[in-house]
Scaffold this active site. Structure first.
Site, mmCIF file in Angstrom:
data_model
loop_
_atom_site.group_PDB
_atom_site.id
_atom_site.type_symbol
_atom_site.label_atom_id
_atom_site.label_comp_id
_atom_site.label_asym_id
_atom_site.label_seq_id
_atom_site.Cartn_x
_atom_site.Cartn_y
_atom_site.Cartn_z
ATOM 1 N N LYS A 36 -31.323 16.564 4.799
ATOM 2 C CA LYS A 36 -30.862 17.834 4.200
ATOM 3 C C LYS A 36 -31.931 18.906 4.381
ATOM 4 C CE LYS A 36 -31.430 18.663 -0.367
ATOM 5 N NZ LYS A 36 -31.275 18.485 -1.826
ATOM 6 N N GLN B 20 -40.188 20.696 -10.031
ATOM 7 C CA GLN B 20 -41.328 21.546 -9.635
ATOM 8 C C GLN B 20 -42.611 20.710 -9.765
ATOM 9 O OE1 GLN B 20 -41.225 25.575 -11.287
ATOM 10 N NE2 GLN B 20 -39.117 25.212 -11.941
ATOM 11 N N GLY C 147 -24.146 21.257 -4.569
ATOM 12 C CA GLY C 147 -24.210 21.481 -3.125
ATOM 13 C C GLY C 147 -24.680 20.254 -2.349
ATOM 14 N N ASP D 178 -28.267 9.696 -6.371
ATOM 15 C CA ASP D 178 -29.235 10.787 -6.481
ATOM 16 C C ASP D 178 -29.709 10.872 -7.929
ATOM 17 O OD1 ASP D 178 -30.845 12.794 -5.517
ATOM 18 O OD2 ASP D 178 -29.233 14.192 -5.057
ATOM 19 N N THR E 195 -26.074 22.380 -8.745
ATOM 20 C CA THR E 195 -24.971 23.197 -8.219
ATOM 21 C C THR E 195 -23.899 22.320 -7.584
ATOM 22 O OG1 THR E 195 -25.955 23.374 -6.028
ATOM 23 C CG2 THR E 195 -26.581 25.054 -7.644
ATOM 24 N N ASP F 112 -30.528 12.982 0.400
ATOM 25 C CA ASP F 112 -31.701 13.682 0.946
ATOM 26 C C ASP F 112 -32.881 12.712 0.978
ATOM 27 O OD1 ASP F 112 -32.634 13.527 -1.656
ATOM 28 O OD2 ASP F 112 -32.185 15.617 -2.134
ATOM 29 N N ASP G 282 -35.114 36.637 -34.303
ATOM 30 C CA ASP G 282 -35.804 37.067 -33.073
ATOM 31 C C ASP G 282 -35.820 35.965 -32.012
ATOM 32 O OD1 ASP G 282 -37.507 35.226 -34.120
ATOM 33 O OD2 ASP G 282 -39.277 36.516 -34.176
ATOM 34 N N ARG H 281 -33.096 22.550 2.776
ATOM 35 C CA ARG H 281 -32.838 23.495 1.686
ATOM 36 C C ARG H 281 -33.045 24.912 2.206
ATOM 37 N NH1 ARG H 281 -31.211 23.262 -3.073
ATOM 38 N NH2 ARG H 281 -31.372 21.109 -3.717
ATOM 39 N N GLU I 58 -36.971 32.911 -32.218
ATOM 40 C CA GLU I 58 -37.978 31.845 -32.358
ATOM 41 C C GLU I 58 -37.337 30.612 -32.981
ATOM 42 O OE1 GLU I 58 -41.252 33.253 -34.665
ATOM 43 O OE2 GLU I 58 -41.958 34.620 -33.098
HETATM 44 C C1 R5P Z 1 -33.206 17.367 -4.862
HETATM 45 O O1 R5P Z 1 -34.136 17.019 -4.218
HETATM 46 C C2 R5P Z 1 -32.536 16.547 -5.918
HETATM 47 O O2 R5P Z 1 -32.745 15.188 -5.751
HETATM 48 C C3 R5P Z 1 -31.057 16.843 -5.957
HETATM 49 O O3 R5P Z 1 -30.461 16.366 -4.770
HETATM 50 C C4 R5P Z 1 -30.787 18.308 -6.075
HETATM 51 O O4 R5P Z 1 -31.673 18.897 -6.967
HETATM 52 C C5 R5P Z 1 -29.369 18.552 -6.507
HETATM 53 O O5 R5P Z 1 -29.201 19.914 -6.649
HETATM 54 P P1 R5P Z 1 -27.832 20.605 -6.249
HETATM 55 O O6 R5P Z 1 -26.738 19.892 -6.980
HETATM 56 O O7 R5P Z 1 -28.006 22.023 -6.714
HETATM 57 O O8 R5P Z 1 -27.704 20.527 -4.769
#
Ligand code: R5P
Length: 327
Positions: A204, A105, A239, A232, A237, A181, A45, A206, A47
């Site tokens: 940047k 988050q 992006g 970073d 992704t 960013d 299931d 979002r 778990e």
């Molecule tokens: C955002 O504030 C983080 O520091 C990364 O720049 C971000 O989470 C990267 O996410 P992605 O590759 O989707 O742009």
């Protein structure tokens, strides 16, 4: 080197779950230890069930488990392992979480939103974690979500070494360090201070959870004719990185390198986006295990094993780990 010193918690005992067993093995090897025997399995299931073979009574236990994707599964493994260890009377339980999932988050950024990073902190301590070691949290303030000691290691130390050994003398031209960013500015400042070079910051915006665009570059005048090093905490992704690199190139950069701590690369689309970008090289750490077929050709992986092993050794021996934070 094996330590026989006892700091009130008994011998070191290392365990890993399913998120990054290779990293667990490498850390254990640096400590001249074997990983504890455990089985992590799933019932029909879905778990999770975990059982370890060896005794842990009174021991100084370290569970090496990044909470990378599938995040919920790996988090549950860590929680269940901790619960089992606590019930088996482990002396002290340290969660070694090289990549801390849900860290992004970290605040209520709009109404009706959760602060999932705090929830995860609550879950870990409720399960019985006595202390935490992690690396390059999305924002260092997440440490404050815990009321147990939290050691926050920096990927900068590894990247500065990489820069000195591979780029500084081998690549023609000066460097500028760029934050893709606002979130990585302090990381970039620290790095730039270490290698004595200027910085620039990408502004940047979002658009959606997984989509962003470049509005402006603060310090754009520093970029023309220089090599660029983008720093970073995480690539997801791709992006943020690829858009920043494209904007930087338009401002006349020479070669563009990126040092990103956590490679959360789980799709061929991200892999191809990085390969087809203007990036000359992406350097990441092995806090997350990227499947071979998802690894971009221009990506190099550096190991954090020795660094984490050293942190574990210092914590076990009751020695300061502040030297690990410099750089
Ligand atoms: C955002 O504030 C983080 O520091 C990364 O720049 C971000 O989470 C990267 O996410 P992605 O590759 O989707 O742009």
């Amino acid at each position: 080197m094996k330590s026989n010193k006892n700091h009130g918690y008994g011998e070191i005992k290392l365990f890993t779950c399913n998120a990054n067993p290779c990293l667990g093995e490498d850390i254990a090897q640096h400590l001249n230890r074997k990983l504890g025997m455990s089985s992590v399995m799933k019932f029909a299931d879905t778990e999770t069930y975990i059982r370890f073979e060896d005794t842990v009574r009174g021991l100084d236990v370290f569970v090496i488990q990044p909470t990378s994707a599938p995040v919920n599964d790996h988090l549950m493994e860590l929680l269940i392992m901790t619960d089992a260890l606590r019930r088996a009377s482990a002396g002290r339980i340290t969660a070694v979480v090289p990549y801390f999932g849900y860290a992004r988050q970290d605040r209520k950024d709009r109404s009706h939103a959760p602060i999932s990073a705090k929830l995860v902190a609550n879950l870990l301590t409720a399960a019985g974690v006595d202390r935490v070691i992690s690396m390059d949290l999305h924002s260092p303030q997440v440490q404050g979500f815990f009321d147990v000691p939290f050691d926050h290691l920096r990927g900068t130390k590894i990247f500065v070494k990489y820069y000195r050994e591979n780029l500084a003398d081998n690549v023609e031209g000066d460097f500028v360090v760029v934050s893709p960013d606002m979130g990585s500015v302090s990381r970039v400042r620290l790095f730039a201070e270490n290698i004595s070079c200027p910085i620039a910051i990408v502004d940047k915006r979002r658009l959606r959870a997984d989509e962003s665009e470049v509005i402006n570059i603060v310090g754009a005048q520093e970029i023309k004719g220089r090599n660029v090093l983008i720093l970073d905490d995480v690539i997801s992704t791709g992006g943020t990185l690829v858009n920043a690199a494209a904007a930087i190139k338009k401002h006349g950069a020479r070669n563009i390198y990126a040092c990103i701590t956590h490679p959360a690369i789980y799709s061929k689309a991200t892999k191809e986006k990085i390969e087809n970008s203007v990036l000359d090289k992406l350097v990441v750490l092995d806090t997350i295990n990227v499947q071979k077929e998802m690894r971009p050709m221009n990506m190099e992986i550096l190991s954090v094993a020795e660094y984490f092993a050293e942190a574990i050794r210092c914590i076990h021996e009751g020695k300061p780990i502040s030297t690990l934070f410099s750089e």
